[in-house]
Design an enzyme around this catalytic site. Structure first.
Site, PDB file in Angstrom:
ATOM      1  N   MET A  44       0.844  -1.205   0.000  1.00  0.00           N
ATOM      2  CA  MET A  44       0.000   0.000   0.000  1.00  0.00           C
ATOM      3  C   MET A  44       0.878   1.253   0.000  1.00  0.00           C
ATOM      4  SD  MET A  44      -3.418  -0.945   2.022  1.00  0.00           S
ATOM      5  CE  MET A  44      -2.838  -0.780   3.681  1.00  0.00           C
TER       6      MET A  44
ATOM      7  N   HIS B 247       9.132  -3.472   3.361  1.00  0.00           N
ATOM      8  CA  HIS B 247       8.699  -3.734   1.986  1.00  0.00           C
ATOM      9  C   HIS B 247       9.905  -4.107   1.112  1.00  0.00           C
ATOM     10  CE1 HIS B 247       5.550  -0.671   3.270  1.00  0.00           C
ATOM     11  NE2 HIS B 247       4.814  -1.687   2.925  1.00  0.00           N
TER      12      HIS B 247
HETATM   13  P1  AMP Z   1       1.448  -2.946   3.463  1.00  0.00           P
HETATM   14  O1  AMP Z   1       1.991  -1.896   2.552  1.00  0.00           O
HETATM   15  O2  AMP Z   1       1.445  -2.561   4.896  1.00  0.00           O
HETATM   16  O3  AMP Z   1       0.144  -3.519   2.983  1.00  0.00           O
HETATM   17  O4  AMP Z   1       2.484  -4.139   3.375  1.00  0.00           O
HETATM   18  C1  AMP Z   1       2.810  -4.744   2.151  1.00  0.00           C
HETATM   19  C2  AMP Z   1       3.557  -6.020   2.412  1.00  0.00           C
HETATM   20  O5  AMP Z   1       4.751  -5.729   3.138  1.00  0.00           O
HETATM   21  C3  AMP Z   1       2.749  -7.018   3.267  1.00  0.00           C
HETATM   22  O6  AMP Z   1       2.967  -8.322   2.774  1.00  0.00           O
HETATM   23  C4  AMP Z   1       3.352  -6.837   4.636  1.00  0.00           C
HETATM   24  O7  AMP Z   1       3.241  -7.976   5.455  1.00  0.00           O
HETATM   25  C5  AMP Z   1       4.813  -6.555   4.278  1.00  0.00           C
HETATM   26  N1  AMP Z   1       5.480  -5.860   5.383  1.00  0.00           N
HETATM   27  C6  AMP Z   1       5.093  -4.694   5.967  1.00  0.00           C
HETATM   28  N2  AMP Z   1       5.924  -4.392   6.989  1.00  0.00           N
HETATM   29  C7  AMP Z   1       6.822  -5.399   7.054  1.00  0.00           C
HETATM   30  C8  AMP Z   1       7.934  -5.671   7.901  1.00  0.00           C
HETATM   31  N3  AMP Z   1       8.267  -4.860   8.909  1.00  0.00           N
HETATM   32  N4  AMP Z   1       8.660  -6.788   7.681  1.00  0.00           N
HETATM   33  C9  AMP Z   1       8.325  -7.636   6.661  1.00  0.00           C
HETATM   34  N5  AMP Z   1       7.288  -7.433   5.827  1.00  0.00           N
HETATM   35  C10 AMP Z   1       6.548  -6.333   6.011  1.00  0.00           C
END
Ligand code: AMP
Length: 283
Positions: free
Chosen positions: A30, A37
């Site tokens: 997102m 990410h």
């Molecule tokens: P989001 O933008 O929050 O929807 O996250 C996108 C992807 O990045 C999702 O698969 C999350 O689980 C992963 N993600 C977000 N923060 C972390 C983190 N600290 N460590 C590993 N993966 C992450």
């Protein structure tokens, strides 16, 4: 770097890559990208010749309009970060109507109970929204592999279930949680914390570490009560839930079963920012 806002030219480009036998990886995000990410992108680049990073703040997975409105949107900065990671990444940054048409609504899914606990219990309709958008991305992009963070462990298990139910030919790869130096799990929401709250929020990680240690000798109920008490005494953080659950089924652990794997899950507020984290308890 190629950036697409529309799906048709993206599909055409991907088809030409795939026809020459390249493996295609997808990293759905997102935006407001951070090292968490980027660790997914790095892993995708190691395993796939072509990597698509989607950047889209999905409205149907937010049950709180305020949270949706305040969600950081930093497309230009995100693109620069990705350029530094690799110049061969394909970015897909559509707007809502490109994906949803004029009906921004979720499809309803039955994830066989995975959706009713923890995040699903506290965020109404959240996983229907996640399932809807990921199904859309999988249909448009047709990746061979898709990379998701264990940071959102329940989401990862739900996506695995989604691909099983829909029999989609995509391999779901789970990637470890990236943390700040303090141990706080990296999240786009951390940017909204004051520096004091950001420092204090490491308490979430430290509590998970201690609960893992306690779980070696104590029951799930004992550890859960201990965590609740720890948060009661905390001046800055408010606990929403703490649960010890079976890693596969996400069912709450009552009695420890031999051979089962458990994970601790937590959601807490720092200021008015909702933070989540989790940790395996078996190692
Ligand atoms: P989001 O933008 O929050 O929807 O996250 C996108 C992807 O990045 C999702 O698969 C999350 O689980 C992963 N993600 C977000 N923060 C972390 C983190 N600290 N460590 C590993 N993966 C992450």
């Amino acid at each position: 770097m190629q950036i697409f806002k529309e799906k048709q030219p993206l599909i055409a480009t991907l088809q030409s890559y795939k026809s020459t036998g390249n493996t295609l990886g997808l990293v759905p995000t997102m935006g407001a990208l951070h090292q968490g990410h980027l660790s997914l992108v790095k892993q995708a680049l190691q395993e796939c010749e072509i990597v698509v990073v989607s950047i889209f703040v999905n409205p149907t997975q937010f049950d709180n309009p305020n949270d949706l409105e305040k969600y950081p949107r930093t497309l230009e900065q995100d693109i620069n970060l990705l350029k530094q990671a690799h110049d061969n990444i394909i970015v897909f940054a559509p707007n809502a109507s490109e994906l949803y048409g004029d009906k921004v609504i979720s499809e309803q899914f039955d994830f066989q109970g995975l959706e009713n606990v923890m995040e699903g219990k506290y965020r109404n309709g959240h996983f229907d929204g996640v399932g809807t958008i990921i199904k859309l991305f999988f249909t448009i992009i047709e990746p061979d592999k898709a990379f998701f963070g264990e940071k959102d462990f329940q989401q990862l298990q739900i996506i695995r279930k989604l691909t099983e139910i829909l029999e989609l030919p995509v391999e779901i790869v789970g990637c470890p949680i990236e943390r700040e130096e303090s141990g706080l799990a990296r999240s786009s929401r951390n940017e909204r914390l004051s520096s004091l709250s950001r420092e204090k929020a490491a308490f979430i990680y430290n509590t998970l570490l201690k609960s893992r240690e306690l779980f070696g000798t104590k029951s799930a109920d004992y550890v859960t009560q201990w965590v609740i008490d720890e948060f009661k005494n905390h001046p800055f953080l408010e606990l929403e839930y703490f649960e010890i659950a079976d890693t596969r089924t996400l069912k709450k652990a009552n009695r420890k079963q031999k051979g089962a794997n458990y994970r601790a899950f937590i959601a807490a507020y720092a200021d008015d920012i909702r933070l989540i984290d989790n940790m395996p308890l078996n190692n």
